[in-house]
Design a protein around this motif. Structure first.
Motif, PDB file in Angstrom:
ATOM      1  N   TYR A  20     -13.556   7.306 -22.748  1.00 46.94           N
ATOM      2  CA  TYR A  20     -12.356   7.906 -23.338  1.00 46.94           C
ATOM      3  C   TYR A  20     -12.529   8.134 -24.841  1.00 46.94           C
ATOM      4  O   TYR A  20     -12.089   9.137 -25.390  1.00 46.94           O
ATOM      5  N   LEU A  21     -13.191   7.175 -25.519  1.00 47.58           N
ATOM      6  CA  LEU A  21     -13.358   7.250 -26.975  1.00 47.58           C
ATOM      7  C   LEU A  21     -14.575   8.069 -27.404  1.00 47.58           C
ATOM      8  O   LEU A  21     -14.861   8.169 -28.588  1.00 47.58           O
ATOM      9  N   LEU A  22     -15.286   8.643 -26.435  1.00 51.64           N
ATOM     10  CA  LEU A  22     -16.478   9.429 -26.758  1.00 51.64           C
ATOM     11  C   LEU A  22     -16.141  10.584 -27.690  1.00 51.64           C
ATOM     12  O   LEU A  22     -16.902  10.908 -28.608  1.00 51.64           O
ATOM     13  N   THR A  23     -14.988  11.226 -27.467  1.00 50.20           N
ATOM     14  CA  THR A  23     -14.600  12.377 -28.292  1.00 50.20           C
ATOM     15  C   THR A  23     -13.354  12.096 -29.118  1.00 50.20           C
ATOM     16  O   THR A  23     -12.697  13.028 -29.588  1.00 50.20           O
ATOM     17  N   ARG A  24     -13.018  10.814 -29.290  1.00 45.06           N
ATOM     18  CA  ARG A  24     -11.808  10.464 -30.030  1.00 45.06           C
ATOM     19  C   ARG A  24     -12.102   9.383 -31.067  1.00 45.06           C
ATOM     20  O   ARG A  24     -12.894   8.483 -30.806  1.00 45.06           O
ATOM     21  N   SER A  25     -11.421   9.465 -32.197  1.00 47.22           N
ATOM     22  CA  SER A  25     -11.524   8.415 -33.213  1.00 47.22           C
ATOM     23  C   SER A  25     -10.481   7.328 -32.990  1.00 47.22           C
ATOM     24  O   SER A  25     -10.692   6.172 -33.353  1.00 47.22           O
ATOM     25  N   TYR A  26      -9.345   7.728 -32.394  1.00 53.76           N
ATOM     26  CA  TYR A  26      -8.249   6.789 -32.168  1.00 53.76           C
ATOM     27  C   TYR A  26      -7.739   6.931 -30.740  1.00 53.76           C
ATOM     28  O   TYR A  26      -8.038   7.916 -30.054  1.00 53.76           O
ATOM     29  N   ILE A  27      -6.944   5.964 -30.302  1.00 51.60           N
ATOM     30  CA  ILE A  27      -6.441   6.004 -28.935  1.00 51.60           C
ATOM     31  C   ILE A  27      -5.572   7.237 -28.711  1.00 51.60           C
ATOM     32  O   ILE A  27      -5.687   7.916 -27.695  1.00 51.60           O
ATOM     33  N   THR A  28      -4.695   7.539 -29.649  1.00 52.87           N
ATOM     34  CA  THR A  28      -3.908   8.775 -29.595  1.00 52.87           C
ATOM     35  C   THR A  28      -3.807   9.350 -30.999  1.00 52.87           C
ATOM     36  O   THR A  28      -3.808   8.613 -31.985  1.00 52.87           O
ATOM     37  N   GLY A  29      -3.727  10.672 -31.085  1.00 54.29           N
ATOM     38  CA  GLY A  29      -3.510  11.321 -32.372  1.00 54.29           C
ATOM     39  C   GLY A  29      -4.724  11.282 -33.290  1.00 54.29           C
ATOM     40  O   GLY A  29      -5.852  11.004 -32.871  1.00 54.29           O
ATOM     41  N   TYR A  30      -4.450  11.541 -34.564  1.00 52.06           N
ATOM     42  CA  TYR A  30      -5.516  11.677 -35.547  1.00 52.06           C
ATOM     43  C   TYR A  30      -5.451  10.627 -36.647  1.00 52.06           C
ATOM     44  O   TYR A  30      -6.072  10.773 -37.697  1.00 52.06           O
ATOM     45  N   GLN A  31      -4.691   9.563 -36.422  1.00 50.37           N
ATOM     46  CA  GLN A  31      -4.666   8.443 -37.348  1.00 50.37           C
ATOM     47  C   GLN A  31      -4.417   7.162 -36.565  1.00 50.37           C
ATOM     48  O   GLN A  31      -3.933   7.200 -35.432  1.00 50.37           O
ATOM     49  N   ALA A  32      -4.807   6.037 -37.153  1.00 47.71           N
ATOM     50  CA  ALA A  32      -4.584   4.748 -36.506  1.00 47.71           C
ATOM     51  C   ALA A  32      -3.092   4.505 -36.322  1.00 47.71           C
ATOM     52  O   ALA A  32      -2.298   4.792 -37.212  1.00 47.71           O
ATOM     53  N   SER A  33      -2.707   3.995 -35.153  1.00 59.37           N
ATOM     54  CA  SER A  33      -1.292   3.799 -34.855  1.00 59.37           C
ATOM     55  C   SER A  33      -1.101   2.523 -34.045  1.00 59.37           C
ATOM     56  O   SER A  33      -2.062   1.798 -33.743  1.00 59.37           O
ATOM     57  N   LYS A  34       0.142   2.258 -33.670  1.00 59.12           N
ATOM     58  CA  LYS A  34       0.438   1.088 -32.856  1.00 59.12           C
ATOM     59  C   LYS A  34      -0.239   1.157 -31.494  1.00 59.12           C
ATOM     60  O   LYS A  34      -0.446   0.136 -30.844  1.00 59.12           O
ATOM     61  N   ASP A  35      -0.590   2.381 -31.057  1.00 62.80           N
ATOM     62  CA  ASP A  35      -1.336   2.514 -29.805  1.00 62.80           C
ATOM     63  C   ASP A  35      -2.700   1.833 -29.931  1.00 62.80           C
ATOM     64  O   ASP A  35      -3.171   1.165 -29.006  1.00 62.80           O
ATOM     65  N   ASP A  36      -3.337   2.008 -31.093  1.00 63.33           N
ATOM     66  CA  ASP A  36      -4.628   1.354 -31.332  1.00 63.33           C
ATOM     67  C   ASP A  36      -4.453  -0.163 -31.359  1.00 63.33           C
ATOM     68  O   ASP A  36      -5.279  -0.906 -30.830  1.00 63.33           O
ATOM     69  N   LEU A  37      -3.367  -0.640 -31.978  1.00 68.22           N
ATOM     70  CA  LEU A  37      -3.123  -2.076 -32.048  1.00 68.22           C
ATOM     71  C   LEU A  37      -2.874  -2.664 -30.665  1.00 68.22           C
ATOM     72  O   LEU A  37      -3.291  -3.784 -30.372  1.00 68.22           O
ATOM     73  N   THR A  38      -2.206  -1.901 -29.801  1.00 66.71           N
ATOM     74  CA  THR A  38      -1.937  -2.375 -28.443  1.00 66.71           C
ATOM     75  C   THR A  38      -3.243  -2.630 -27.691  1.00 66.71           C
ATOM     76  O   THR A  38      -3.433  -3.684 -27.073  1.00 66.71           O
ATOM     77  N   VAL A  39      -4.157  -1.665 -27.773  1.00 71.13           N
ATOM     78  CA  VAL A  39      -5.432  -1.817 -27.070  1.00 71.13           C
ATOM     79  C   VAL A  39      -6.310  -2.850 -27.777  1.00 71.13           C
ATOM     80  O   VAL A  39      -6.967  -3.667 -27.135  1.00 71.13           O
ATOM     81  N   TYR A  40      -6.297  -2.830 -29.124  1.00 73.27           N
ATOM     82  CA  TYR A  40      -7.076  -3.800 -29.907  1.00 73.27           C
ATOM     83  C   TYR A  40      -6.669  -5.234 -29.543  1.00 73.27           C
ATOM     84  O   TYR A  40      -7.509  -6.113 -29.374  1.00 73.27           O
ATOM     85  N   GLY A  41      -5.363  -5.452 -29.413  1.00 73.51           N
ATOM     86  CA  GLY A  41      -4.879  -6.782 -29.081  1.00 73.51           C
ATOM     87  C   GLY A  41      -5.258  -7.212 -27.672  1.00 73.51           C
ATOM     88  O   GLY A  41      -5.372  -8.404 -27.389  1.00 73.51           O
ATOM     89  N   ALA A  42      -5.448  -6.226 -26.766  1.00 70.58           N
ATOM     90  CA  ALA A  42      -5.812  -6.550 -25.388  1.00 70.58           C
ATOM     91  C   ALA A  42      -7.291  -6.878 -25.246  1.00 70.58           C
ATOM     92  O   ALA A  42      -7.701  -7.559 -24.304  1.00 70.58           O
ATOM     93  N   VAL A  43      -8.105  -6.374 -26.197  1.00 67.73           N
ATOM     94  CA  VAL A  43      -9.542  -6.676 -26.181  1.00 67.73           C
ATOM     95  C   VAL A  43      -9.742  -7.976 -26.952  1.00 67.73           C
ATOM     96  O   VAL A  43      -9.609  -8.025 -28.160  1.00 67.73           O
ATOM     97  N   PHE A  44     -10.047  -9.069 -26.231  1.00 67.80           N
ATOM     98  CA  PHE A  44     -10.032 -10.386 -26.847  1.00 67.80           C
ATOM     99  C   PHE A  44     -11.162 -10.616 -27.849  1.00 67.80           C
ATOM    100  O   PHE A  44     -11.059 -11.448 -28.727  1.00 67.80           O
ATOM    101  N   LYS A  45     -12.272  -9.898 -27.725  1.00 68.31           N
ATOM    102  CA  LYS A  45     -13.373 -10.085 -28.675  1.00 68.31           C
ATOM    103  C   LYS A  45     -14.114  -8.768 -28.855  1.00 68.31           C
ATOM    104  O   LYS A  45     -13.954  -7.844 -28.051  1.00 68.31           O
TER     105      LYS A  45
END
Length: 233
Positions: A20-45
Motif C-alpha cells: 500500500y505504501l509503495l506509491t504513498r508517503s502517508y496513509i492518506t493525503g499528502y501530509q502526516a495525519s491522525k490516520d498515520d498515528l492510528t496505524v503507527y500506534g497499531a504497529v508495536f515495534k
C-alpha cells in the motif's frame, strides 16, 4: 477515503501495508495525519528491513513525533486485529496497462479494503468472536496515545546508557517503549528523548513519571521528566 488494515503486526498484514505504501508517503493525503498515528500506534515495534516501504514510513512518522507532533485530521482509518485472511484476499491484483484502468483504480481508492470484501464465513467468524468476548465480559481495548518524553540526568557525569536501561526497565500492561536519542542541552549534559505508546485506560503518563521514573531506584540517574508531545492515536 476510508481505509481498512488488518493485523498489521503479522507477516501478511505487513506485506499488504508495504504494498500500500509503495506509491504513498502517508496513509492518506499528502501530509502526516491522525490516520498515520492510528496505524503507527497499531504497529508495536519498528518493522524489519524486509518491509522497505513500511520501515521508511514508520521511521518518518517516528521522527515527526519527536520533532513537532502530527496535527492533520486525516480521512479516517480502521485497523482490525485479526480478521480471517484468504489466499484470494492476499493475492496481488494484476496491474492495469491503460489510462482508463488507472482512472478506475483512482476511483476505487475512495473506499479501500486491503483484503477484499468480507465473505459470509468471515462475517460469521467475526460475530462468533464478538459473542465470545461479550460472554466473557472482556472489555474492549481503549484508545492509545503516542508520547514523547524528555528524561533529564543529574549532571554530565550520569551514565546515560544506564539511565536509558533504567527507564526501559519499567514494564507494565499497556506500555510500549519506542525509539530514543540523546540530545545536548549544554555544559556537556545530554538528555534522553524517548517515544512510548500507551493504552489510555491502562497507563497514566503522570503516574508513570511520579511513581516510577523519578522514584528509587531510577532516580539515581533521572532528575526529572517532561512531556514534550502527547498525541491521541
Amino acid at each position: 477515503m476510508a481505509v481498512t488494515f488488518y493485523d498489521v503486526n503479522s507477516p501478511s498484514g505487513l506485506k499488504k501495508l508495504d504494498d500500500y505504501l509503495l506509491t504513498r508517503s502517508y496513509i492518506t493525503g499528502y501530509q502526516a495525519s491522525k490516520d498515520d498515528l492510528t496505524v503507527y500506534g497499531a504497529v508495536f515495534k519498528a518493522p524489519s528491513a524486509e518491509y522497505v516501504n513500511v520501515s521508511r514510513w514508520f521511521n518518518h512518522i517516528d521522527a515527526l513525533l519527536r520533532i513537532s507532533g502530527v496535527s492533520g485530521e486525516g480521512c479516517g482509518v480502521t485497523v482490525k486485529g485479526s480478521a480471517p485472511i484468504t489466499e484470494e484476499a492476499i493475492a496481488t491484483p494484476p496491474v492495469a496497462d491503460t489510462k482508463a484502468s488507472a482512472a478506475e483504480e483512482d476511483d476505487d481508492d475512495d473506499d479501500v479494503d486491503l483484503f477484499g470484501e468480507e465473505t459470509e464465513e468471515e462475517k460469521k467468524a467475526a460475530e462468533e468472536r464478538a459473542a465470545a468476548i461479550k460472554a466473557s465480559g472482556k472489555k474492549k481495548e481503549s484508545g492509545k496515545s503516542s508520547v514523547l518524553l524528555d528524561v533529564k540526568p543529574w549532571d554530565d557525569e550520569t551514565d546515560m546508557k544506564k539511565l536509558e536501561e533504567a527507564v526501559r526497565s519499567v514494564q507494565m500492561e499497556g506500555l510500549f517503549w519506542g525509539a530514543s536519542k540523546l540530545v545536548p542541552v549544554g555544559y556537556g549534559i545530554k538528555k534522553l528523548q524517548i517515544m512510548l505508546t500507551i493504552v489510555d485506560d491502562l497507563v497514566s503518563v503522570d503516574s508513570l513519571i511520579e511513581e516510577q521514573l523519578t522514584e528509587e531506584p531510577i532516580n539515581e540517574f533521572v532528575q526529572s521528566c517532561d512531556i514534550v508531545a502527547f498525541n491521541k492515536i
